[in-house]
Design an enzyme around this catalytic site. Structure first.
Site, PDB file in Angstrom:
ATOM      1  N   GLY A 195       3.460  -7.350  -1.992  1.00 46.01           N
ATOM      2  CA  GLY A 195       2.786  -6.061  -1.888  1.00 46.01           C
ATOM      3  C   GLY A 195       2.455  -5.718  -0.439  1.00 46.01           C
ATOM      4  N   SER A 196       1.310  -5.074  -0.241  1.00 49.29           N
ATOM      5  CA  SER A 196       0.962  -4.566   1.090  1.00 49.29           C
ATOM      6  C   SER A 196       0.565  -5.641   2.084  1.00 49.29           C
ATOM      7  CB  SER A 196      -0.160  -3.541   0.964  1.00 49.29           C
ATOM      8  OG  SER A 196       0.294  -2.397   0.259  1.00 49.29           O
TER       9      SER A 196
END
Length: 640
Positions: free
Chosen positions: A326-327
Site C-alpha cells: 500500500g502507501s
C-alpha cells in the site's frame, strides 16, 4: 600259491587305501592348519576387534543442548533433567500386557499410549521407547519396588527442552522434536551422522533449526563391558559429551512482550530493527503457538487444532507472508524519483482527484483531490495521484531496479529459515511467472498500480522494515540477524555475530534527510498524527492500506465486507528522527486503515523502547483521518 598271490593283491590294495586315506587326512589337516593360520594370524586383528565388540559396547551419551537467551539474559530455551519410564519391546514378554501392568503402578493416559504407538512405528524393535515422561519421585519409587515384574522396562534420566516463556517469540525461537527420516538424510548430507548417535531430537524451525549444529554439541561415549546376556558389567572408559553452544540474541524480551500484547486478538506481524546494524529487536507473528507442545511429540488433538486453525498460528507471518505494501511504498517511490532525477522536492502537480491514462481513470483517495501537491505533501497526505503520474514517468524498469537495490523482492538472508522472496514486479518477472504468452506482456497501466504499492507488489513485513532501515542508514545495507553472540559454555569464550554489510546503495544524504523529514510530517500532521499525538519524541512514519480483493469499481465500505476480505493495515516508522534507534514495520491482517490499526501498535512499541512506558493493554484502534480513504479505484484502492 593262488591264495598267496591273492593275499598280496589284497595287501597292496590295503596299503593304497591307507596311503590315500593318510594323504586325505594330511590334506584335511593342512586345510585345517591353513584355516587356523588364516584366522589366528592373518585375521587376528579383525577377530580380536569383533571379540572385543561382543564384550564391549559403545554407549553414546547425548550432549546437553545449548541455551538460548535474549540480549538481557532472559532464558528463552533451556534443558532440564527428568525421569522417564521406558520400554524395550524386544525384551518384554508381551507389550500390551506390560503396558497394562505398568498402568496399575503409574498413571498412563490414553495420550501416552497413542504417543508410544506412534514412536514404536518410527523406532527399531530393540530401541528403548518412553511410555511416560517426567515421572514424580513417588512414581519412580513405586516402579522400583515392582521392577522385577517387568523385564525390558526401566527408568532413565533424560534431558528435556523447555521454553519458559511459552508462546513468546515462538516463531523466532522455533522448537525441537523427534528426528524423522528427512532429518536423518539432512544429518548424513552434512556429515554429522556419528555425532547424532543416541540423539532423538533435532531443531525443526526457527533458530533451533538454523543453529542446530551449534546448539547440539558433541556426543560422548562410554565403553561398557557386557555379559553374554547383553547386561552391563562395568564401565571401561568414559568420554564425556561436549555441551552445545549457547546463543545470546539481539531480541529484547520485554519489547517482544509489548509488541505481541499490542496485537491483542488480531492477526498480523511486526518486525523491529536497529537500523545501524540490522539487529532484530522484536519479531512478532500473531497468533503464536506454544513450542513446549512439540518437545515430547505433539498430541494429535493439539496438532489438529494448530493445523486446522483458520488463523494459522504455525505460519511465520513476519518472514513468509507477503502482501501489497500500500502507501508505505510511497516514500521509497519518492526517494527513487530523487535518486534517478525524475522529480525535485519542490516540483508540484495539480491533483484533481484522479489520473487519466488512456480510457482508464485511476481515482485518488480523496474526492476532489488535494490541490497542488509537491513531494513533501504527497507523503504527508498520501496523495495517490502524485504517485500515479510518478510511476508513469519513471517506468517499471526504473522502479524495479531501485526497489531491488533496497532489498525488496529478495530474501534478506535473516538467520531463521523459511523466508519468502516476495514479489518485485517487472516485465522479466511477469514472463517467468506466467506460462501463457498472452499473460506475459507487461502493460503500462500495471506500472501505475505498482506506483502506489498495489498491483503485483507483495513484500514481507521483514522486507519492509529492512528496506526502510537501509534508507535511514543512507544506503548501507546490513543483513538482518537475531543472534548476537555464540558462547562456548565450557570455556566461556564468545564469538560475536558481527553485523554484515551486504552492499552500498548510492543515495544522496540530502535526499534521505528529506524523506525522513517528510515521514516525520506524517506523524505530526498527516495520516499518523492521531496515533502519535502527545508523543514526547519525534518519529517518522507512513501509513498504508492494501486491498485483499479487487473492488471492480465499487465503493469500499469496511462494514459491508467480510472480515477476512477487508483491507490489510500497514505502518512503517522510525524514531528518533535525527538519530533513528529503531525501525518498525507493522502489518495487521484485515485491519483496515493503516492509521487506525497498525500505527497505534507501533506507538506502543516506541513508547516502551524509547521511554520504558508499559501499555495497559492491546493497542486501541484510532479513528481514520478526515481525508482518509473514501473512494475506490477500478484497478485497486491504495489507502491509508
Amino acid at each position: 600259491m593262488g591264495d598267496f598271490h591273492h593275499n598280496e593283491q589284497d595287501l597292496e590294495r590295503f596299503r593304497s587305501r591307507v596311503l590315500i586315506a593318510g594323504a586325505g587326512v594330511l590334506l584335511l589337516f593342512a586345510l585345517l592348519f591353513a584355516r587356523f593360520f588364516y584366522l589366528q594370524v592373518l585375521q587376528h586383528e579383525y577377530y580380536t576387534t569383533r571379540a572385543e565388540s561382543n564384550r564391549i559396547s559403545l554407549v553414546p551419551i547425548v550432549p546437553n543442548r545449548g541455551n538460548i537467551v535474549d540480549r538481557n539474559g532472559v532464558i528463552l530455551a533451556r534443558n532440564y533433567s527428568a525421569f522417564t519410564l521406558e520400554i524395550t519391546p524386544a525384551k518384554t514378554l508381551g507389550l500390551e500386557e506390560t503396558i497394562d501392568g505398568l498402568a496399575e503402578i503409574v498413571e498412563i493416559q490414553v495420550k501416552d499410549r497413542r504417543r508410544f504407538k506412534r514412536l514404536l512405528e518410527e523406532s527399531k524393535n530393540f530401541e528403548s521407547i518412553p511410555i511416560r515422561t517426567r515421572l514424580t519421585d513417588e512414581e519412580v519409587a513405586r516402579f522400583a519396588a515392582n521392577r522385577y515384574r517387568f523385564p525390558g522396562v526401566e527408568v532413565k534420566a533424560r534431558l528435556f527442552r523447555q521454553y519458559p516463556e511459552g508462546t513468546l517469540a515462538a516463531h523466532a525461537i522455533g522448537y525441537i522434536s523427534r528426528i524423522n527420516a528427512k532429518d536423518v538424510e539432512w544429518i548424513e548430507e552434512n556429515g554429522h551422522t556419528a555425532n547424532y548417535k543416541g540423539s532423538e531430537h533435532i531443531g525443526k524451525v526457527g533458530l533451533e533449526q538454523h543453529y542446530e549444529f551449534e546448539l547440539h554439541g558433541t556426543t560422548g561415549y562410554e565403553q561398557v563391558e557386557v555379559d553374554a546376556g547383553g547386561r552391563a558389567v562395568r564401565v571401561l572408559s568414559h568420554t564425556p559429551p561436549i555441551p552445545g553452544n549457547n546463543l545470546t540474541l539481539t531480541l529484547d524480551t520485554k519489547l517482544q512482550q509489548v509488541a505481541e500484547a499490542a496485537f491483542g486478538t488480531r492477526r498480523g506481524s511486526l518486525v523491529a530493527l536497529d537500523p545501524s546494524n540490522g539487529a532484530v529487536l522484536a519479531l512478532v507473528s500473531a497468533p503464536a503457538f506454544d513450542p513446549n507442545l512439540f518437545v515430547d511429540g505433539i498430541r494429535f488433538d493439539d496438532w489438529d487444532e494448530l493445523n486446522n486453525n483458520p488463523d494459522k498460528p504455525m505460519l511465520n507471518r513476519a518472514i513468509y507472508s507477503a502482501h501489497p505494501p500500500g502507501s508505505t511504498f510511497k516514500p521509497l517511490m519518492a526517494l527513487a524519483a530523487l535518486t534517478q532525477g525524475k522529480r525535485t522536492t519542490t516540483q508540484a502537480i495539480a491533483d484533481p482527484g484522479y489520473f487519466n491514462f488512456g480510457n482508464h481513470r485511476f481515482m485518488d483517495d480523496k474526492v476532489g483531490g488535494h490541490g497542488m501537491v509537491d513531494m513533501w505533501k504527497s507523503i504527508v497526505v498520501s496523495c495517490n495521484t502524485y504517485y500515479y503520474q510518478l510511476a508513469n514517468d519513471m517506468g517499471i524498469d526504473n522502479i524495479a531496479r531501485f526497489m531491488g537495490s533496497l532489498g525488496l523482492g529478495s530474501r534478506t538472508e535473516i538467520d531463521i529459515p523459511g523466508e519468502a522472496t516476495g514479489v518485485l514486479p517487472s516485465p522479466e518477472w511477469k514472463q517467468r511467472r506466467f506460462k501463457k504468452r498472452e499473460h506475459q506482456k507487461w502493460y503500462a497501466g500495471e506500472t501505475i498500480s505498482v506506483g502506489i504499492g498495489q498491483g503485483y507488489n507483495a513484500y514481507t513485513t521483514l522486507q519492509m522494515a529492512h528496506a526502510l532501515a537501509n534508507v535511514l542508514n543512507y544506503g548501507r545495507v546490513f543483513r538482518p540477524h537475531i543472534v548476537n553472540t555464540i558462547q562456548d559454555p565450557s570455556s566461556g569464550e564468545e564469538r560475536k555475530v558481527e553485523p554484515q554489510p551486504v552492499r552500498q546503495v548510492a543515495l544522496k544524504p540530502e535526499h534521505v534527510d528529506f524523506i525522513k523529514r517528510a515521514m516525520a510530517g506524517v506523524n505530526k500532521e498527516g495520516t499518523g498524527a492521531r496515533a502519535f499525538a502527545g508523543a514526547p519524541y519525534e518519529s517518522g512514519g507512513k501509513t498504508g492500506t492494501a486491498q485483499v480483493f479487487s473492488l471492480k469499481g465499487q465503493k469500499y465500505v469496511a462494514g459491508q465486507v467480510k472480515e477476512r476480505l477487508r483491507d490489510h493495515s500497514w505502518f512503517v516508522a522510525f524514531a528518533p528522527v535525527e538519530q533513528p534507534r529503531i525501525v518498525v514495520a507493522v502489518m495487521v491482517e484485515n485491519g483496515g486503515f493503516g492509521a487506525a490499526s497498525a500505527a497505534p501498535i507501533a506507538r506502543q512499541v516506541f513508547d516502551y523502547y524509547l521511554l520504558g512506558k508499559l501499555p495497559g493493554g492491546p493497542a486501541p484502534e484510532v479513528e481514520a483521518p478526515e481525508d482518509g480513504p473514501q473512494q475506490a479505484l477500478e484497478n485497486g484502492h491504495g489507502q491509508d
